[in-house]
Design a protein around this motif. Sequence first.
Motif, PDB file in Angstrom:
ATOM      1  N   PRO A   1      11.309  10.199  -9.730  1.00 26.06           N
ATOM      2  CA  PRO A   1      11.686   9.291  -8.646  1.00 26.06           C
ATOM      3  C   PRO A   1      10.458   8.697  -7.962  1.00 26.06           C
ATOM      4  O   PRO A   1       9.449   9.388  -7.745  1.00 26.06           O
ATOM      5  N   VAL A   2      10.543   7.416  -7.626  1.00 33.66           N
ATOM      6  CA  VAL A   2       9.452   6.721  -6.925  1.00 33.66           C
ATOM      7  C   VAL A   2      10.049   5.949  -5.756  1.00 33.66           C
ATOM      8  O   VAL A   2      10.862   5.030  -5.952  1.00 33.66           O
ATOM      9  N   ALA A   3       9.670   6.306  -4.537  1.00 33.70           N
ATOM     10  CA  ALA A   3      10.152   5.587  -3.355  1.00 33.70           C
ATOM     11  C   ALA A   3       9.693   4.135  -3.420  1.00 33.70           C
ATOM     12  O   ALA A   3       8.499   3.858  -3.501  1.00 33.70           O
ATOM     13  N   SER A   4      10.644   3.201  -3.385  1.00 32.81           N
ATOM     14  CA  SER A   4      10.320   1.812  -3.719  1.00 32.81           C
ATOM     15  C   SER A   4      10.768   0.787  -2.682  1.00 32.81           C
ATOM     16  O   SER A   4      10.773  -0.415  -2.964  1.00 32.81           O
TER      17      SER A   4
ATOM     18  N   PRO B   1       0.800  -1.243   0.000  1.00 31.89           N
ATOM     19  CA  PRO B   1       0.000   0.000   0.000  1.00 31.89           C
ATOM     20  C   PRO B   1       0.824   1.280   0.000  1.00 31.89           C
ATOM     21  O   PRO B   1       0.468   2.246  -0.684  1.00 31.89           O
ATOM     22  N   LEU B   2       1.912   1.308   0.763  1.00 35.38           N
ATOM     23  CA  LEU B   2       2.729   2.520   0.814  1.00 35.38           C
ATOM     24  C   LEU B   2       3.393   2.770  -0.534  1.00 35.38           C
ATOM     25  O   LEU B   2       3.389   3.894  -1.053  1.00 35.38           O
ATOM     26  N   PHE B   3       3.990   1.720  -1.094  1.00 31.78           N
ATOM     27  CA  PHE B   3       4.589   1.870  -2.423  1.00 31.78           C
ATOM     28  C   PHE B   3       3.539   2.288  -3.438  1.00 31.78           C
ATOM     29  O   PHE B   3       3.769   3.188  -4.251  1.00 31.78           O
ATOM     30  N   PHE B   4       2.393   1.619  -3.411  1.00 37.76           N
ATOM     31  CA  PHE B   4       1.359   1.895  -4.410  1.00 37.76           C
ATOM     32  C   PHE B   4       0.918   3.350  -4.350  1.00 37.76           C
ATOM     33  O   PHE B   4       0.700   3.991  -5.391  1.00 37.76           O
ATOM     34  N   GLN B   5       0.797   3.889  -3.152  1.00 38.95           N
ATOM     35  CA  GLN B   5       0.391   5.292  -2.995  1.00 38.95           C
ATOM     36  C   GLN B   5       1.395   6.214  -3.694  1.00 38.95           C
ATOM     37  O   GLN B   5       1.014   7.140  -4.415  1.00 38.95           O
ATOM     38  N   ASN B   6       2.683   5.961  -3.494  1.00 36.38           N
ATOM     39  CA  ASN B   6       3.717   6.782  -4.136  1.00 36.38           C
ATOM     40  C   ASN B   6       3.702   6.618  -5.648  1.00 36.38           C
ATOM     41  O   ASN B   6       3.819   7.597  -6.404  1.00 36.38           O
ATOM     42  N   PHE B   7       3.580   5.373  -6.094  1.00 37.38           N
ATOM     43  CA  PHE B   7       3.623   5.083  -7.525  1.00 37.38           C
ATOM     44  C   PHE B   7       2.404   5.650  -8.244  1.00 37.38           C
ATOM     45  O   PHE B   7       2.520   6.259  -9.311  1.00 37.38           O
ATOM     46  N   LYS B   8       1.242   5.455  -7.662  1.00 37.81           N
ATOM     47  CA  LYS B   8       0.005   5.948  -8.292  1.00 37.81           C
ATOM     48  C   LYS B   8       0.031   7.467  -8.410  1.00 37.81           C
ATOM     49  O   LYS B   8      -0.419   8.038  -9.424  1.00 37.81           O
ATOM     50  N   LYS B   9       0.560   8.145  -7.415  1.00 38.20           N
ATOM     51  CA  LYS B   9       0.680   9.596  -7.465  1.00 38.20           C
ATOM     52  C   LYS B   9       1.592  10.011  -8.620  1.00 38.20           C
ATOM     53  O   LYS B   9       1.281  10.945  -9.376  1.00 38.20           O
ATOM     54  N   ALA B  10       2.708   9.299  -8.775  1.00 40.99           N
ATOM     55  CA  ALA B  10       3.634   9.601  -9.875  1.00 40.99           C
ATOM     56  C   ALA B  10       2.985   9.348 -11.230  1.00 40.99           C
ATOM     57  O   ALA B  10       3.165  10.125 -12.180  1.00 40.99           O
ATOM     58  N   LEU B  11       2.223   8.271 -11.332  1.00 41.77           N
ATOM     59  CA  LEU B  11       1.524   7.978 -12.588  1.00 41.77           C
ATOM     60  C   LEU B  11       0.494   9.058 -12.903  1.00 41.77           C
ATOM     61  O   LEU B  11       0.404   9.547 -14.044  1.00 41.77           O
TER      62      LEU B  11
ATOM     63  N   THR C   1      16.692  -3.853  -3.053  1.00 38.85           N
ATOM     64  CA  THR C   1      16.911  -2.459  -2.680  1.00 38.85           C
ATOM     65  C   THR C   1      18.266  -1.986  -3.199  1.00 38.85           C
ATOM     66  O   THR C   1      19.289  -2.637  -2.983  1.00 38.85           O
ATOM     67  N   GLY C   2      18.258  -0.856  -3.896  1.00 35.72           N
ATOM     68  CA  GLY C   2      19.484  -0.326  -4.471  1.00 35.72           C
ATOM     69  C   GLY C   2      19.699  -0.688  -5.928  1.00 35.72           C
ATOM     70  O   GLY C   2      20.697  -0.287  -6.530  1.00 35.72           O
ATOM     71  N   ASP C   3      18.750  -1.430  -6.521  1.00 34.54           N
ATOM     72  CA  ASP C   3      18.883  -1.848  -7.926  1.00 34.54           C
ATOM     73  C   ASP C   3      18.161  -0.833  -8.817  1.00 34.54           C
ATOM     74  O   ASP C   3      17.062  -1.073  -9.307  1.00 34.54           O
ATOM     75  N   TYR C   4      18.801   0.293  -9.050  1.00 33.42           N
ATOM     76  CA  TYR C   4      18.186   1.388  -9.796  1.00 33.42           C
ATOM     77  C   TYR C   4      17.892   1.021 -11.245  1.00 33.42           C
ATOM     78  O   TYR C   4      17.031   1.629 -11.886  1.00 33.42           O
ATOM     79  N   ILE C   5      18.583   0.029 -11.758  1.00 35.07           N
ATOM     80  CA  ILE C   5      18.463  -0.307 -13.175  1.00 35.07           C
ATOM     81  C   ILE C   5      17.110  -0.919 -13.514  1.00 35.07           C
ATOM     82  O   ILE C   5      16.731  -0.995 -14.689  1.00 35.07           O
ATOM     83  N   ASN C   6      16.351  -1.303 -12.494  1.00 28.56           N
ATOM     84  CA  ASN C   6      15.029  -1.861 -12.752  1.00 28.56           C
ATOM     85  C   ASN C   6      13.966  -0.764 -12.776  1.00 28.56           C
ATOM     86  O   ASN C   6      12.934  -0.833 -12.130  1.00 28.56           O
ATOM     87  N   TYR C   7      14.237   0.270 -13.548  1.00 26.53           N
ATOM     88  CA  TYR C   7      13.314   1.385 -13.728  1.00 26.53           C
ATOM     89  C   TYR C   7      12.229   1.023 -14.739  1.00 26.53           C
ATOM     90  O   TYR C   7      12.334   0.031 -15.474  1.00 26.53           O
ATOM     91  N   LEU C   8      11.186   1.843 -14.791  1.00 24.89           N
ATOM     92  CA  LEU C   8      10.124   1.707 -15.781  1.00 24.89           C
ATOM     93  C   LEU C   8      10.249   2.836 -16.793  1.00 24.89           C
ATOM     94  O   LEU C   8      10.176   4.006 -16.432  1.00 24.89           O
TER      95      LEU C   8
ATOM     96  N   LEU D   1      11.914   6.163 -11.888  1.00 24.24           N
ATOM     97  CA  LEU D   1      13.168   5.677 -11.340  1.00 24.24           C
ATOM     98  C   LEU D   1      12.987   5.297  -9.873  1.00 24.24           C
ATOM     99  O   LEU D   1      12.602   6.141  -9.059  1.00 24.24           O
ATOM    100  N   PRO D   2      13.255   4.046  -9.504  1.00 26.37           N
ATOM    101  CA  PRO D   2      13.121   3.675  -8.096  1.00 26.37           C
ATOM    102  C   PRO D   2      14.183   4.360  -7.244  1.00 26.37           C
ATOM    103  O   PRO D   2      15.342   4.484  -7.649  1.00 26.37           O
ATOM    104  N   THR D   3      13.758   4.830  -6.081  1.00 23.68           N
ATOM    105  CA  THR D   3      14.702   5.390  -5.109  1.00 23.68           C
ATOM    106  C   THR D   3      14.497   4.679  -3.777  1.00 23.68           C
ATOM    107  O   THR D   3      13.452   4.079  -3.518  1.00 23.68           O
TER     108      THR D   3
END
Length: 279
Positions: free
Chosen positions: A257-260, A21-31, A216-223, A231-233
Amino acid sequence: MITDKETNKLGLSPLLEKRYPLFFQNFKKALDENGIEPAYLPKTKDVWCVDFMPVQISESEFVQFKFDPKYLKPKKYHKTISDPSLICAQLDLSPSVTDIIADGGNVTRTKNKVIMTTRVMEENPTYTVRHLTDKITELFGIDQLILIPTQPDDFTGHSDGMVRFLDENTLLVNDYSKEPDQEFVRSLHAALHNTGLEVLELPTSIFDNQRTDDATGDYINYLHMEGVVFLPTFNRKEDDQVIKQFEELFNGTSIVPVASNQLSKDGGILNYISWNIKK
């Protein structure tokens, strides 16, 4: 093939909001802020949509691999295995189906090239290397299939957590200088050198994690979608450096950036959860 930067539609599992839920909230806002309204894929049993959904070849052509990876063989994972045929039927999608076992997360692509790890060989022992590479090359309609060694202790054996195409001539790859298995690093660098592509390293802090299944820390798995990179942060010191590097590399593209952290603890990040296509 359809490249990530051409895609304009995003499919997600409806389980994502419930489980993270926390991730989804951040991601949905970015979308929302970037005008992307995701579609929620029916009948999914896990959130890692890129793995079980078909790979897009053209606007009207898709290839469906057999989703039966060895890492899901233990009985405890059986309830998490989605049936892509049921999902595609609900979407009125009729992909070409192959008997080759592979995950979409192991398909790192550009127009005429695809990178997969050698896990695809392990998953398909009845094929010779030549037969398998020829068949995959034909299915994708590409010029070259590039095989790279699987990262040690990687549960899934996917390429999209290791390398990504910046463009037709340039690869982004994680900085593996802290990888304990330097024989793997030498093999990886040799395989990438043989492609003739320019290789740029990205910072990573995955080697700071206590568990090997923690991404965690694998920035290359961006969308990457049309005009935007999500970009995951991770609230780590490398965040600012990577954001700046992406702004320079992806000139003319919005870097969001998306807190992931909540998602990455379970081994996947933004590309893992996304089925992004062009329509």
